[in-house]
Motif scaffolding. Structure first.
Motif, PDB file in Angstrom:
ATOM      1  N   GLU A 128       0.837  -1.194   0.000  1.00 43.34           N
ATOM      2  CA  GLU A 128       0.000   0.000   0.000  1.00 43.34           C
ATOM      3  C   GLU A 128       0.877   1.251   0.000  1.00 43.34           C
ATOM      4  O   GLU A 128       2.077   1.185   0.287  1.00 43.34           O
ATOM      5  CB  GLU A 128      -0.915   0.014   1.224  1.00 43.34           C
ATOM      6  CG  GLU A 128      -1.938  -1.110   1.239  1.00 43.34           C
ATOM      7  CD  GLU A 128      -2.921  -0.958   2.374  1.00 43.34           C
ATOM      8  OE1 GLU A 128      -3.941  -0.309   2.174  1.00 43.34           O
ATOM      9  OE2 GLU A 128      -2.660  -1.492   3.463  1.00 43.34           O
ATOM     10  N   ASN A 129       0.270   2.384  -0.337  1.00 47.45           N
ATOM     11  CA  ASN A 129       1.005   3.646  -0.240  1.00 47.45           C
ATOM     12  C   ASN A 129       1.470   3.819   1.205  1.00 47.45           C
ATOM     13  O   ASN A 129       0.695   3.638   2.144  1.00 47.45           O
ATOM     14  CB  ASN A 129       0.110   4.831  -0.639  1.00 47.45           C
ATOM     15  CG  ASN A 129      -0.176   4.846  -2.121  1.00 47.45           C
ATOM     16  OD1 ASN A 129       0.624   4.373  -2.918  1.00 47.45           O
ATOM     17  ND2 ASN A 129      -1.324   5.391  -2.509  1.00 47.45           N
ATOM     18  N   GLY A 130       2.743   4.158   1.369  1.00 44.79           N
ATOM     19  CA  GLY A 130       3.305   4.291   2.698  1.00 44.79           C
ATOM     20  C   GLY A 130       3.930   3.011   3.220  1.00 44.79           C
ATOM     21  O   GLY A 130       4.428   2.981   4.350  1.00 44.79           O
ATOM     22  N   ALA A 131       3.920   1.953   2.397  1.00 48.73           N
ATOM     23  CA  ALA A 131       4.484   0.672   2.832  1.00 48.73           C
ATOM     24  C   ALA A 131       6.009   0.689   2.859  1.00 48.73           C
ATOM     25  O   ALA A 131       6.635  -0.139   3.512  1.00 48.73           O
ATOM     26  CB  ALA A 131       3.998  -0.459   1.932  1.00 48.73           C
ATOM     27  N   GLY A 132       6.615   1.634   2.119  1.00 48.57           N
ATOM     28  CA  GLY A 132       8.074   1.742   2.113  1.00 48.57           C
ATOM     29  C   GLY A 132       8.722   1.401   0.784  1.00 48.57           C
ATOM     30  O   GLY A 132       9.955   1.384   0.681  1.00 48.57           O
ATOM     31  N   LYS A 133       7.933   1.148  -0.258  1.00 46.50           N
ATOM     32  CA  LYS A 133       8.476   0.760  -1.561  1.00 46.50           C
ATOM     33  C   LYS A 133       9.415   1.824  -2.117  1.00 46.50           C
ATOM     34  O   LYS A 133      10.545   1.523  -2.528  1.00 46.50           O
ATOM     35  CB  LYS A 133       7.340   0.525  -2.571  1.00 46.50           C
ATOM     36  CG  LYS A 133       6.292  -0.474  -2.151  1.00 46.50           C
ATOM     37  CD  LYS A 133       5.284  -0.719  -3.248  1.00 46.50           C
ATOM     38  CE  LYS A 133       4.548   0.519  -3.700  1.00 46.50           C
ATOM     39  NZ  LYS A 133       3.652   1.089  -2.680  1.00 46.50           N
ATOM     40  N   SER A 134       8.941   3.056  -2.155  1.00 49.32           N
ATOM     41  CA  SER A 134       9.739   4.136  -2.743  1.00 49.32           C
ATOM     42  C   SER A 134      11.029   4.371  -1.973  1.00 49.32           C
ATOM     43  O   SER A 134      12.096   4.570  -2.562  1.00 49.32           O
ATOM     44  CB  SER A 134       8.918   5.435  -2.799  1.00 49.32           C
ATOM     45  OG  SER A 134       7.826   5.293  -3.681  1.00 49.32           O
ATOM     46  N   THR A 135      10.940   4.330  -0.638  1.00 49.75           N
ATOM     47  CA  THR A 135      12.137   4.546   0.172  1.00 49.75           C
ATOM     48  C   THR A 135      13.161   3.449  -0.083  1.00 49.75           C
ATOM     49  O   THR A 135      14.363   3.719  -0.219  1.00 49.75           O
ATOM     50  CB  THR A 135      11.780   4.591   1.667  1.00 49.75           C
ATOM     51  OG1 THR A 135      10.831   5.640   1.890  1.00 49.75           O
ATOM     52  CG2 THR A 135      13.010   4.856   2.513  1.00 49.75           C
ATOM     53  N   TYR A 157       9.713  -4.208 -10.699  1.00 51.48           N
ATOM     54  CA  TYR A 157       8.471  -3.708 -11.290  1.00 51.48           C
ATOM     55  C   TYR A 157       7.490  -3.322 -10.185  1.00 51.48           C
ATOM     56  O   TYR A 157       7.057  -4.165  -9.404  1.00 51.48           O
ATOM     57  CB  TYR A 157       7.869  -4.789 -12.187  1.00 51.48           C
ATOM     58  CG  TYR A 157       6.760  -4.331 -13.100  1.00 51.48           C
ATOM     59  CD1 TYR A 157       7.031  -3.921 -14.393  1.00 51.48           C
ATOM     60  CD2 TYR A 157       5.437  -4.325 -12.670  1.00 51.48           C
ATOM     61  CE1 TYR A 157       6.013  -3.512 -15.249  1.00 51.48           C
ATOM     62  CE2 TYR A 157       4.412  -3.918 -13.505  1.00 51.48           C
ATOM     63  CZ  TYR A 157       4.710  -3.522 -14.799  1.00 51.48           C
ATOM     64  OH  TYR A 157       3.695  -3.111 -15.634  1.00 51.48           O
ATOM     65  N   ILE A 158       7.161  -2.022 -10.111  1.00 52.11           N
ATOM     66  CA  ILE A 158       6.238  -1.514  -9.099  1.00 52.11           C
ATOM     67  C   ILE A 158       4.947  -1.097  -9.789  1.00 52.11           C
ATOM     68  O   ILE A 158       4.976  -0.297 -10.732  1.00 52.11           O
ATOM     69  CB  ILE A 158       6.840  -0.310  -8.345  1.00 52.11           C
ATOM     70  CG1 ILE A 158       8.163  -0.700  -7.678  1.00 52.11           C
ATOM     71  CG2 ILE A 158       5.859   0.224  -7.306  1.00 52.11           C
ATOM     72  CD1 ILE A 158       8.909   0.473  -7.069  1.00 52.11           C
ATOM     73  N   SER A 159       3.823  -1.638  -9.337  1.00 56.82           N
ATOM     74  CA  SER A 159       2.545  -1.273  -9.955  1.00 56.82           C
ATOM     75  C   SER A 159       1.409  -1.557  -8.992  1.00 56.82           C
ATOM     76  O   SER A 159       1.443  -2.523  -8.225  1.00 56.82           O
ATOM     77  CB  SER A 159       2.334  -2.056 -11.258  1.00 56.82           C
ATOM     78  OG  SER A 159       1.077  -1.731 -11.831  1.00 56.82           O
ATOM     79  N   HIS A 160       0.371  -0.699  -9.059  1.00 57.02           N
ATOM     80  CA  HIS A 160      -0.862  -0.952  -8.321  1.00 57.02           C
ATOM     81  C   HIS A 160      -1.832  -1.784  -9.153  1.00 57.02           C
ATOM     82  O   HIS A 160      -2.887  -2.201  -8.649  1.00 57.02           O
ATOM     83  CB  HIS A 160      -1.545   0.363  -7.933  1.00 57.02           C
ATOM     84  CG  HIS A 160      -0.830   1.118  -6.860  1.00 57.02           C
ATOM     85  ND1 HIS A 160      -0.448   0.541  -5.671  1.00 57.02           N
ATOM     86  CD2 HIS A 160      -0.421   2.410  -6.788  1.00 57.02           C
ATOM     87  CE1 HIS A 160       0.156   1.443  -4.910  1.00 57.02           C
ATOM     88  NE2 HIS A 160       0.192   2.575  -5.569  1.00 57.02           N
ATOM     89  N   ARG A 161      -1.523  -1.995 -10.428  1.00 57.47           N
ATOM     90  CA  ARG A 161      -2.375  -2.813 -11.300  1.00 57.47           C
ATOM     91  C   ARG A 161      -1.961  -4.268 -11.134  1.00 57.47           C
ATOM     92  O   ARG A 161      -1.083  -4.766 -11.821  1.00 57.47           O
ATOM     93  CB  ARG A 161      -2.241  -2.362 -12.752  1.00 57.47           C
ATOM     94  CG  ARG A 161      -2.726  -0.939 -12.986  1.00 57.47           C
ATOM     95  CD  ARG A 161      -2.637  -0.567 -14.448  1.00 57.47           C
ATOM     96  NE  ARG A 161      -3.211   0.737 -14.699  1.00 57.47           N
ATOM     97  CZ  ARG A 161      -3.315   1.286 -15.906  1.00 57.47           C
ATOM     98  NH1 ARG A 161      -2.882   0.627 -16.975  1.00 57.47           N
ATOM     99  NH2 ARG A 161      -3.850   2.484 -16.071  1.00 57.47           N
ATOM    100  N   MET A 162      -2.640  -4.938 -10.238  1.00 55.05           N
ATOM    101  CA  MET A 162      -2.214  -6.267  -9.820  1.00 55.05           C
ATOM    102  C   MET A 162      -2.203  -7.279 -10.963  1.00 55.05           C
ATOM    103  O   MET A 162      -1.361  -8.171 -11.016  1.00 55.05           O
ATOM    104  CB  MET A 162      -3.115  -6.757  -8.698  1.00 55.05           C
ATOM    105  CG  MET A 162      -3.147  -5.847  -7.481  1.00 55.05           C
ATOM    106  SD  MET A 162      -1.635  -5.972  -6.516  1.00 55.05           S
ATOM    107  CE  MET A 162      -1.935  -7.514  -5.672  1.00 55.05           C
ATOM    108  N   GLU A 163      -3.158  -7.145 -11.902  1.00 53.43           N
ATOM    109  CA  GLU A 163      -3.218  -8.124 -12.983  1.00 53.43           C
ATOM    110  C   GLU A 163      -1.968  -8.086 -13.849  1.00 53.43           C
ATOM    111  O   GLU A 163      -1.593  -9.086 -14.472  1.00 53.43           O
ATOM    112  CB  GLU A 163      -4.469  -7.894 -13.847  1.00 53.43           C
ATOM    113  CG  GLU A 163      -4.491  -6.608 -14.656  1.00 53.43           C
ATOM    114  CD  GLU A 163      -4.925  -5.380 -13.870  1.00 53.43           C
ATOM    115  OE1 GLU A 163      -5.034  -4.315 -14.487  1.00 53.43           O
ATOM    116  OE2 GLU A 163      -5.144  -5.502 -12.651  1.00 53.43           O
ATOM    117  N   GLU A 164      -1.282  -6.926 -13.885  1.00 53.82           N
ATOM    118  CA  GLU A 164      -0.060  -6.822 -14.679  1.00 53.82           C
ATOM    119  C   GLU A 164       1.057  -7.696 -14.117  1.00 53.82           C
ATOM    120  O   GLU A 164       1.885  -8.213 -14.878  1.00 53.82           O
ATOM    121  CB  GLU A 164       0.420  -5.368 -14.714  1.00 53.82           C
ATOM    122  CG  GLU A 164      -0.485  -4.425 -15.465  1.00 53.82           C
ATOM    123  CD  GLU A 164       0.058  -3.005 -15.465  1.00 53.82           C
ATOM    124  OE1 GLU A 164      -0.591  -2.152 -16.078  1.00 53.82           O
ATOM    125  OE2 GLU A 164       1.116  -2.754 -14.859  1.00 53.82           O
TER     126      GLU A 164
END
Length: 506
Positions: A44-51, A203-210
């Motif tokens: 989720e947003n804020g999970a730490g992916k970007s950091t 690969y970072i995406s919110h589109r889970m099917e991708e």
């Protein structure tokens, strides 16, 4: 999905910790990447992916933990150091210079010089052409200006820039967010080519099917902590979702069949701008009316015309609200008649990012608390606080700047602003674009709740599973026109795709 080329990680991150101003954002996080692998990173947003990715790319330094490249313990001392070690990141917001050429962007910051110290313009063009040709991208001219390229072509230029630095590890952050379905398919082919050449991709995406189409493994973060790394071929979609949000969902989409009440909106023979032709449809109380079509089909332009946005001025046709013909010339006309639009680009069209939450929630209803030179601050605060609470906005308070909120919370502010107008008809254009799974589920539940309260919902979405599962009835558009409508058991991917490609209702 083809397995990675070998089992030795090209990159390992162990026990990574990071805090900002005493707030822990990463706590004992692990991540590894194999050669020739496309590895999903979700949360989720804020999970730490970007950091985590910024630490990998030398943008941030870690507070604790170890990073290994090719089995060697390394300290990444900045972006240039990470680049020298073959790591590159392609951000969701492309960082190209529109007025410069393709070649100049590929070699930005490292243009070669001649023996006499002058800029060497020929080598970048020659090397960029070689790179493009090697990946079958001859349609892109190295001497073209970036502004003249499509978004998909610009993204390819970003990738070429990474490859020109001999990047072995490429981070792609929401790479399909601004692409059409056809462009996404081409990108996936390109990613497969990169993988086969030995490049490794995060690969970072919110589109889970991708994820299931291009990735072999997936690492999940939640609240700054490592949850697990799984093989996607062996992991169900619902399992991934529950790993991300920390709870099970009985159903990803709400169970809302809809109860059709009176007619709220009727559009007859509407024509507007260059992308709205002979539009006829109606909307009833309690419905979630889906609109689907490929990019450029005219979905967004149709709704902007109905809402009175000037760039899609109505040239002919009639709009009826609760059976009464209305003249809607500007958005305020629509709002006063009970119709509101949540636009597809929340940052550009839906929010004033440099203002606070209270300002944004009350922006469309200022006439309720501003009378001449007098401002009723208490009423303004009551309106904002009411919707802030109802939509469960996660923020430090009404005074927090909207630009500092997550994508999901920004979307909640857009919806709060819309609901503050007490609408009869709520038009939602891409309401879940770029937000995480938990926020999506919350918005789906909100949409169903609003429809059950008698609001007529129009929902535009480029994600076919989303619009199919949320809609009680659907219209499909192609080339500026409605090609058909679907209802009940007729709403299926096969029928929606058929209509979007030019077929007709059976």
């Amino acid at each position: 999905m083809e397995k990675a080329r070998n089992d030795a990680p090209i990159l390992e991150m162990k026990g990574i910790c990071k805090a900002f101003s005493g707030v822990t954002v990463l706590d004992d996080v692990h991540f590894d990447l194999l050669k020739g692998e496309v590895h999903a990173l979700i949360g989720e947003n804020g999970a730490g992916k970007s950091t985590l990715m910024k630490i990998m790319n030398g943008i941030h330094s870690k507070d604790a933990g170890e990073i290994y490249i090719d089995g060697e313990l390394v300290e990444l001392k900045g972006v240039a150091d990470a680049a020298r070690r073959g790591i590159s990141i392609i951000h969701q917001e492309l960082s190209l210079v529109p007025e410069m050429t393709v070649a100049e962007n590929v070699f930005l910051g490292r243009m070669p010089t001649t023996r006499l110290g002058f800029i060497d313009d020929e080598t970048p063009v020659r090397e960029t052409r070689r790179l493009l040709h090697g990946f079958g991208l001859d349609a892109i001219d190295p001497t073209q200006r970036i502004r003249d390229l499509s978004v998909a072509q610009q993204q390819m230029v970003e990738i070429m820039r990474a490859l020109s630095t001999d990047a072995r590890i490429i981070v792609m952050d929401e790479p399909t967010a601004s692409l059409t379905d056809q462009e996404i398919d081409k990108l996936f082919v390109f990613i497969e080519d990169l993988k086969n050449r030995g490049h490794s991709i995060v690969y970072i995406s919110h589109r889970m099917e991708e994820l299931y189409k291009v990735c072999s493994r997936c690492t999940v973060l939640r609240d700054g902590k490592y949850v697990d790394t799984v093989n996607l071929a062996e992991t169900a979609y619902d399992k991934l979702v529950s790993m991300m949000v920390g709870r099970e969902f009985a159903s990803f989409y709400p169970d809302y069949a809809g109860t059709r009440g009176k007619e709220l909106l009727r559009v007859e023979n509407l024509n507007a701008g260059k992308q709205v032709r002979d539009i006829n449809f109606n909307l009833y109380q309690g419905e979630i009316l889906g609109f689907y079509g490929l990019m450029g089909s005219g979905r967004t332009e149709t709704m902007r015309a109905i809402f009175g946005v000037s760039d899609t001025e109505v040239t002919s046709g009639d709009i009826y609200i609760e059976g009464v013909k209305r003249e809607i010339v500007k958005p305020m006309d629509a709002i006063r008649n009970g119709l509101i639009l949540a636009p597809e680009s929340r940052k550009d069209q839906g929010l004033v990012l440099i203002q606070d939450i209270k300002y944004n929630i009350t922006l469309a209803v200022m006439e309720q608390f501003i009378k001449g030179a007098r401002i009723d601050y208490r009423k303004e605060d009551d309106i904002a606080r009411s919707f802030y609470g109802k939509l469960d906005v996660r923020a430090s308070g009404l005074s927090q700047l909207v630009q500092n909120l997550s994508g999901g919370n920004q979307q909640k502010i857009v919806l709060s602003k819309c609901l503050a107008t007490d609408p009869k008809v709520l038009i939602l254009d891409e309401p879940t674009r770029g937000i995480d799974i938990g926020a999506k589920v919350a918005i789906y539940e909100l949409i169903a709740e609003l429809a059950s309260q008698g609001i007529g919902i129009i929902m535009i979405s480029s994600e076919m599973p989303e619009v199919i599962n949320m809609s009680t009835r659907m219209y499909v558009m192609r080339e500026d026109r409605i090609t058909g409508s679907l209802e009940g058991d007729d709403i299926s991917e096969e029928q929606v795709l058929k209509l979007s490609l030019g077929g007709q209702n059976e």
